[in-house]
Design a protein around this motif. Structure first.
Motif, mmCIF file in Angstrom:
data_model
loop_
_atom_site.group_PDB
_atom_site.id
_atom_site.type_symbol
_atom_site.label_atom_id
_atom_site.label_comp_id
_atom_site.label_asym_id
_atom_site.label_seq_id
_atom_site.Cartn_x
_atom_site.Cartn_y
_atom_site.Cartn_z
ATOM 1 N N SER A 168 0.824 -1.209 0.000
ATOM 2 C CA SER A 168 0.000 0.000 0.000
ATOM 3 C C SER A 168 0.856 1.256 0.000
ATOM 4 C CB SER A 168 -0.991 0.032 1.169
ATOM 5 O OG SER A 168 -0.810 -1.011 2.045
ATOM 6 N N LEU A 169 2.108 1.166 0.456
ATOM 7 C CA LEU A 169 2.932 2.370 0.512
ATOM 8 C C LEU A 169 3.803 2.557 -0.724
ATOM 9 C CD1 LEU A 169 3.950 2.491 4.242
ATOM 10 C CD2 LEU A 169 2.716 4.231 2.979
ATOM 11 N N LYS A 170 4.063 1.458 -1.411
ATOM 12 C CA LYS A 170 5.011 1.525 -2.528
ATOM 13 C C LYS A 170 4.602 2.486 -3.646
ATOM 14 C CE LYS A 170 8.275 -2.145 -3.173
ATOM 15 N NZ LYS A 170 8.464 -3.506 -3.649
ATOM 16 N N PRO A 171 3.353 2.438 -4.109
ATOM 17 C CA PRO A 171 3.001 3.358 -5.201
ATOM 18 C C PRO A 171 3.273 4.811 -4.836
ATOM 19 C CG PRO A 171 1.262 1.760 -4.862
ATOM 20 C CD PRO A 171 2.235 1.571 -3.754
ATOM 21 N N ALA A 172 2.900 5.214 -3.617
ATOM 22 C CA ALA A 172 3.113 6.595 -3.188
ATOM 23 C C ALA A 172 4.603 6.899 -3.118
ATOM 24 C CB ALA A 172 2.464 6.824 -1.827
ATOM 25 N N ASP B 279 5.906 7.447 -6.613
ATOM 26 C CA ASP B 279 5.546 8.797 -7.065
ATOM 27 C C ASP B 279 6.482 9.816 -6.456
ATOM 28 O OD1 ASP B 279 3.559 7.822 -8.543
ATOM 29 O OD2 ASP B 279 1.907 8.504 -7.255
ATOM 30 N N LEU B 280 6.687 9.654 -5.170
ATOM 31 C CA LEU B 280 7.502 10.601 -4.411
ATOM 32 C C LEU B 280 8.894 10.713 -5.016
ATOM 33 C CD1 LEU B 280 7.599 12.222 -1.692
ATOM 34 C CD2 LEU B 280 8.682 10.211 -0.724
ATOM 35 N N PHE C 72 8.511 17.993 4.928
ATOM 36 C CA PHE C 72 7.764 18.828 3.991
ATOM 37 C C PHE C 72 7.345 18.097 2.716
ATOM 38 C CE2 PHE C 72 10.237 21.943 6.468
ATOM 39 C CZ PHE C 72 9.156 22.582 7.038
ATOM 40 N N ILE C 73 8.074 17.063 2.356
ATOM 41 C CA ILE C 73 7.761 16.413 1.086
ATOM 42 C C ILE C 73 7.163 15.011 1.294
ATOM 43 C CG2 ILE C 73 8.683 15.642 -1.125
ATOM 44 C CD1 ILE C 73 10.878 17.797 -0.692
ATOM 45 N N ALA C 74 7.872 14.198 2.048
ATOM 46 C CA ALA C 74 7.432 12.807 2.155
ATOM 47 C C ALA C 74 6.154 12.666 2.983
ATOM 48 C CB ALA C 74 8.549 11.959 2.743
ATOM 49 N N TRP C 75 6.155 13.277 4.158
ATOM 50 C CA TRP C 75 5.035 13.074 5.092
ATOM 51 C C TRP C 75 3.680 13.438 4.486
ATOM 52 C CZ3 TRP C 75 3.160 10.437 8.718
ATOM 53 C CH2 TRP C 75 2.161 10.917 9.550
ATOM 54 N N PRO C 76 3.534 14.644 3.883
ATOM 55 C CA PRO C 76 2.226 14.971 3.321
ATOM 56 C C PRO C 76 1.774 13.980 2.240
ATOM 57 C CG PRO C 76 3.639 16.902 3.360
ATOM 58 C CD PRO C 76 4.496 15.739 3.730
ATOM 59 N N LEU C 77 2.729 13.447 1.498
ATOM 60 C CA LEU C 77 2.360 12.518 0.431
ATOM 61 C C LEU C 77 2.044 11.121 0.969
ATOM 62 C CD1 LEU C 77 4.728 13.224 -2.563
ATOM 63 C CD2 LEU C 77 2.242 12.993 -2.657
ATOM 64 N N LEU C 78 2.730 10.773 2.041
ATOM 65 C CA LEU C 78 2.629 9.393 2.518
ATOM 66 C C LEU C 78 1.561 9.191 3.577
ATOM 67 C CD1 LEU C 78 6.336 8.179 2.738
ATOM 68 C CD2 LEU C 78 4.630 7.629 1.028
ATOM 69 N N LEU D 91 -10.352 6.427 13.166
ATOM 70 C CA LEU D 91 -9.400 7.175 13.984
ATOM 71 C C LEU D 91 -8.102 7.443 13.227
ATOM 72 C CD1 LEU D 91 -9.741 5.683 17.560
ATOM 73 C CD2 LEU D 91 -10.274 7.999 16.774
ATOM 74 N N LEU D 92 -7.619 6.406 12.541
ATOM 75 C CA LEU D 92 -6.377 6.587 11.795
ATOM 76 C C LEU D 92 -6.567 7.611 10.685
ATOM 77 C CD1 LEU D 92 -5.085 2.937 11.600
ATOM 78 C CD2 LEU D 92 -3.917 4.875 12.612
ATOM 79 N N ASP D 93 -7.723 7.545 10.045
ATOM 80 C CA ASP D 93 -7.980 8.483 8.958
ATOM 81 C C ASP D 93 -8.052 9.912 9.482
ATOM 82 O OD1 ASP D 93 -8.527 8.756 6.131
ATOM 83 O OD2 ASP D 93 -10.456 9.561 6.796
ATOM 84 N N ARG D 94 -8.647 10.092 10.674
ATOM 85 C CA ARG D 94 -8.785 11.430 11.231
ATOM 86 C C ARG D 94 -7.463 11.980 11.756
ATOM 87 N NH1 ARG D 94 -13.764 13.772 11.585
ATOM 88 N NH2 ARG D 94 -12.461 15.605 11.834
ATOM 89 N N THR D 95 -6.583 11.097 12.224
ATOM 90 C CA THR D 95 -5.331 11.598 12.795
ATOM 91 C C THR D 95 -4.212 11.629 11.767
ATOM 92 O OG1 THR D 95 -4.960 9.350 13.561
ATOM 93 C CG2 THR D 95 -5.798 10.915 15.157
ATOM 94 N N ILE D 96 -3.841 10.452 11.276
ATOM 95 C CA ILE D 96 -2.708 10.394 10.355
ATOM 96 C C ILE D 96 -3.125 10.735 8.931
ATOM 97 C CG2 ILE D 96 -0.931 8.881 9.400
ATOM 98 C CD1 ILE D 96 -1.048 7.319 11.981
ATOM 99 N N GLY D 97 -4.283 10.205 8.536
ATOM 100 C CA GLY D 97 -4.652 10.298 7.131
ATOM 101 C C GLY D 97 -5.179 11.641 6.683
ATOM 102 N N ARG D 98 -5.521 12.508 7.625
ATOM 103 C CA ARG D 98 -6.122 13.803 7.296
ATOM 104 C C ARG D 98 -5.224 14.569 6.304
ATOM 105 N NH1 ARG D 98 -5.812 18.087 10.872
ATOM 106 N NH2 ARG D 98 -4.526 16.600 11.970
#
Lengths: 327, 520
Positions: free
Chosen positions: B409-413, B416-417, B438-444, B510-517
């Motif tokens: 699930s992380l590889k495609p992103a 891209d990165l 600034f670059i990786a975190w927002p994308l991942l 919860l994960l979507d609201r915290t990390i995934g937002r």
């Protein structure tokens, strides 16, 4: 001064000891024994009244599963008491050194008993139970069940449960080398093979099959607890395999005295009465009073195979069953 | 810094290799008693035959049905399509024991289908196994094939139209050639998953007649105490799964196809065909719906006054604690492997180590969980009190099981990165911390929240590992549910199922609201 200090230490340690939790007696048994409707809860109450301890029940799938658990855990098992094996499993339990001598003097028993390690706590005969309102005429012999009966049956896996093993021995006692053919025919009538007794009986009560492997004493439950007469055990002319359920002190137990007390209690009238009317088996203590319903039960001709033969052949026979029914 | 990435990668690979090695050592130790004669056991071969047969039938059903549904989606383009695709994904990750509960609840002898049908049938055995496997896999295949249909270039469709292809010709000349290679891989994957199916076969198998190798391993250890037989089954399982996995792995495309918003030529299928597809879709929706409702329908008969709160509480605690530990493991292992992967990607290197690491990451597809668990079990039982390590052991094996999903699930992103920001990174010469921040975190963060959720839910719903090595004290939610199902307490099982569903949903939420937002 030194003496005073020493005394104080002693006093403190005694206080410390007393404030500790009560001794825990850990009992390995089968699930239906400790379920809400089984004898477990009532026995707990009765025993904890006379000991300074708490009983912690460990309910395993069924009788044979207890032995498997002991083999698996070896010397690391946490049991004080092993309750719910039957006589057929005694040689194997002894062979793995899982129990120790109880050193008790037993009260007079209803059955003939000589064993240094195990004490019997109830006995009975395996039988197929049916609903008289759904099945007008049950088979009157194993022969008829196997060859002519066109209804459905439920029984238990001989690898995990003592009733399932009982049927296996029953078939073996009657058919010997022809057992495979008998299983072959029984297979077509089998709805499913369950892991333990309670699953099969529960399914039967829901109407999933015409016959269920249980005990000659099962109808007594319906008569006493539900005032219901429609469930009866089919009497087979060849005779019925008998079962004696036993208990022993684990060889790893740290609470031998308490364990002895428990076994003694188990054979007493109070416990025997509880067991008869909630485990629905016959009490081994003839002084235990039984409800009227027990006198209306069928009294079949007993069959058995000696323990040593069973312990030598059990694995082989189980494989034979497994191969026959998996085809 | 780059050295660190490589180091982490190697460390993670070594850890996984060590676990696998210990497991194999445990198996080998036991194998001393193994002889060729032992394999001359008709039961063993019958179990193998049934394992293969049910996997083949399940894979054929899932693929056949999946293609049909995909085609129906593609031709009819229903309004709810986006939702359908999402639901298809959910079916695949739903805890297996819940699916079993749903099947029993709707198709079992007390289920509503048998109550309105004049016939009665026995769900225990092959029918139940096939139904449950179809629920898990068919939607997934349908989703993939639908995306594949979308990948067919519009010009092909136009040409087919110009040539006046009939439906059959279109299928033979346009769709099938493009679908074929992908479908073969999917078929293999579903076959492998069903071949190693444990929970479903254990709960719905009903006796020695329908037993798979995985269940036979469990029974040999738990029922017969026959380590030799367990070992034989584990070896067969390993040989078949490893060779199939080896064939499959690496053959798949780099990226899974994604939903494109390209123009799709309206295909004028005949009215009869459209009708056929509508019927097929309705049956499919009804099937998904009935299994889902089957989970909750026994709740109506629940005795709300007598609920096993204490049991639930301890089960929830066990489950959550194992799931958290497992997610921690998978995160550490996964990030170490991914760091190395990104590092190699950055250097524009596709090294051999990458391929090897990928194999290790998917170790549970090659050497099934039950085989690894059996090996560790044999290793530990001779040396220590296995009950003391239950939690850690289950968490670790669950982590290895979800590692392939986590990484995928992380590889495609990540791809891209690296593709988009490599040059920018090089020119700006930002320090690593700022690059990440600034670059990786927002994308991942979005894919990460999904990956974390997935591995937590997988671990929460797993029953195989805990069933094999669990002690009497550790009863997780799935195990409790299985016990309730096994004693035919459907209403209670249903309530436990509801708790599981709620837990899984809240984890994702919860994960979507915290990390995934999203950052903005």
């Amino acid at each position: 001064m030194k003496k005073l200090l020493w005394l104080a230490c002693c006093a403190l340690s005694v206080v410390g000891f007393n404030s500790q939790a009560k001794t825990e007696l850990s009992v390995y048994t089968y699930q239906s024994f400790v379920s809400d409707w089984g004898p477990g809860p009532a026995l707990t109450k009765a025993f904890e009244r006379q000991c300074d301890c708490t009983i912690s029940w460990v309910g395993l799938d069924d009788g044979v599963a207890i032995l498997n658990r002991l083999k698996l855990e070896g010397k690391r098992n946490k049991a004080d008491i092993i309750l719910g094996l039957d006589t057929n499993l005694i040689p194997e339990a002894n062979a793995i050194d899982s129990v120790q001598a109880h050193q008790l003097t037993l009260p007079p028993l209803a059955i003939d008993w000589q064993d240094n390690n195990f004490v019997p706590f109830d006995y009975g005969y395996f039988a197929f139970v049916y609903n008289t309102e759904k099945l007008a005429k049950a088979p009157s012999s194993m022969q008829e069940l196997i060859n002519d009966f066109d209804g459905t049956i439920l029984y238990q896996d001989p690898r995990t449960s003592t009733p399932g093993q009982g049927l296996m021995l029953w078939i073996k006692a009657l058919y010997g080398d022809q057992a495979t053919q008998a299983w072959d025919k029984l297979k077509t009538k089998t709805v499913t093979v369950t892991k333990g007794w309670s699953e099969a009986y529960g399914m039967f009560l829901k109407g999933e099959a015409d016959l269920v492997l249980s005990y000659t004493t099962s109808p007594a439950y319906h008569m006493v607890a539900e005032q219901e007469n429609r469930y009866q055990a089919a009497e087979f002319s060849e005779g019925h395999m008998s079962q004696v359920e036993v208990a022993a002190i684990s060889s790893t137990s740290q609470n031998v005295e308490l364990s002895q007390q428990f076994l003694q209690f188990l054979l007493g009238e109070e416990a025997q009465q509880i067991i008869a009317t909630s485990n629905w088996m016959l009490p081994v203590n003839p002084k235990a009073e039984l409800p009227e319903a027990f006198s209306s039960l069928i009294m079949p001709k007993p069959l058995s195979i000696d323990n040593q033969t069973v312990s030598k052949q059990r694995q082989q026979w189980t494989k034979e069953w497994r191969n026959a029914v998996s085809q | 810094m780059p050295k660190l990435a490589a180091l982490l990668g190697y460390a993670a690979t070594a850890t996984i290799a060590l676990i696998v090695a210990v497991a194999f050592y445990g198996l080998a130790e036991q194998a001393k008693q193994l002889s060729w004669a032992a394999f001359n056991d008709p039961y063993l071969w019958r179990v193998l035959r049934f394992s293969l047969w049910q996997a083949l039938a399940s894979a054929a059903l899932a693929c056949g049905g999946g293609v049909l549904i995909a085609r129906a989606w593609f031709y009819l383009q229903p309004k709810s399509l986006a939702w359908q695709l999402r639901i298809a994904n959910l079916c695949f990750v739903s805890p297996v024991i819940l699916v079993v509960l749903g099947c029993v609840g709707s198709f079992g002898s007390n289920g509503f289908w048998q109550q309105i049908s004049p016939f009665s049938w026995n769900i225990y055995g092959l029918p139940g196994i096939l139904i449950a496997h179809s629920f898990l896999n068919m939607p997934l295949i349908a989703r993939y094939c639908y995306l594949q249909f979308n990948d067919i270039p519009a010009s092909y469709w136009r040409q087919a139209k110009q040539l006046g292809f009939s439906d059959l010709q279109r299928w033979r000349n346009v769709e099938w050639p493009l679908l074929r290679s992908r479908l073969a891989g999917l078929f293999g994957l579903v076959f492998l998953l069903c071949f190693g199916s444990f929970t479903i076969v254990l709960a719905l198998g009903g006796g020695p007649r329908s037993t798979t190798l995985e269940v036979a391993i469990y029974q040999a250890l738990r029922y017969d105490f026959d380590p030799l037989f367990a070992l034989q089954c584990a070896l067969l399982q390993l040989i078949i799964a490893a060779s199939l996995g080896w064939l499959l792995l690496g053959r798949e495309q780099e990226d899974a196809p994604r939903l494109k918003q390209s123009y799709i030529e309206k295909i004028n299928a005949s009215a009869g065909l459209c009708m056929f597809y509508r019927v097929a879709l309705s049956i499919y929706y009804l099937f998904i719906l009935s299994v889902t409702l089957g989970i909750l329908s026994p709740l109506f008969t629940l005795n709300w006054h007598q609920l096993p709160w204490a049991q639930w509480q301890s089960s929830i605690t066990w489950s959550l604690s194992i799931a958290l530990q497992s997610t921690l493991w998978v995160t550490v292992l996964g990030f170490c492997l991914l760091a190395h992967y990104a590092h190699n990607l950055n250097q524009q290197r596709r090294s051999k180590t990458n391929r090897i690491q990928e194999l290790f990451a998917s170790v549970m597809l090659l050497a099934p969980a039950m085989v690894i668990t059996t090996g560790l079990f044999f290793f530990l039982i001779r040396r220590t009190d296995i009950a003391e390590y239950t939690q850690a052991l289950v968490a670790l094996i669950n982590a290895l099981m979800s590692l392939p999903f986590f990484i995928r699930s992380l590889k495609p992103a990540l791809n891209d990165l690296v593709k988009q920001y490599r040059k920018l990174n090089l020119s700006l010469a930002l320090p690593m911390s700022s690059q990440i921040r600034f670059i990786a975190w927002p994308l991942l963060r979005k894919p990460l929240s999904l990956a974390l959720g997935l591995s937590m839910v997988l671990s929460l719903g797993d029953m195989g590992v805990i069933a094999l090595i669990g002690s009497v004290d550790v009863v997780t939610l799935p195990l409790l549910l299985y016990q309730q199902l096994g004693t035919y307490q459907y209403a209670l099982a249903s309530a436990t199922g509801l708790i599981m569903l709620l837990l899984c949903t809240s984890i994702f939420y919860l994960l979507d609201r915290t990390i995934g937002r999203s950052p903005c």
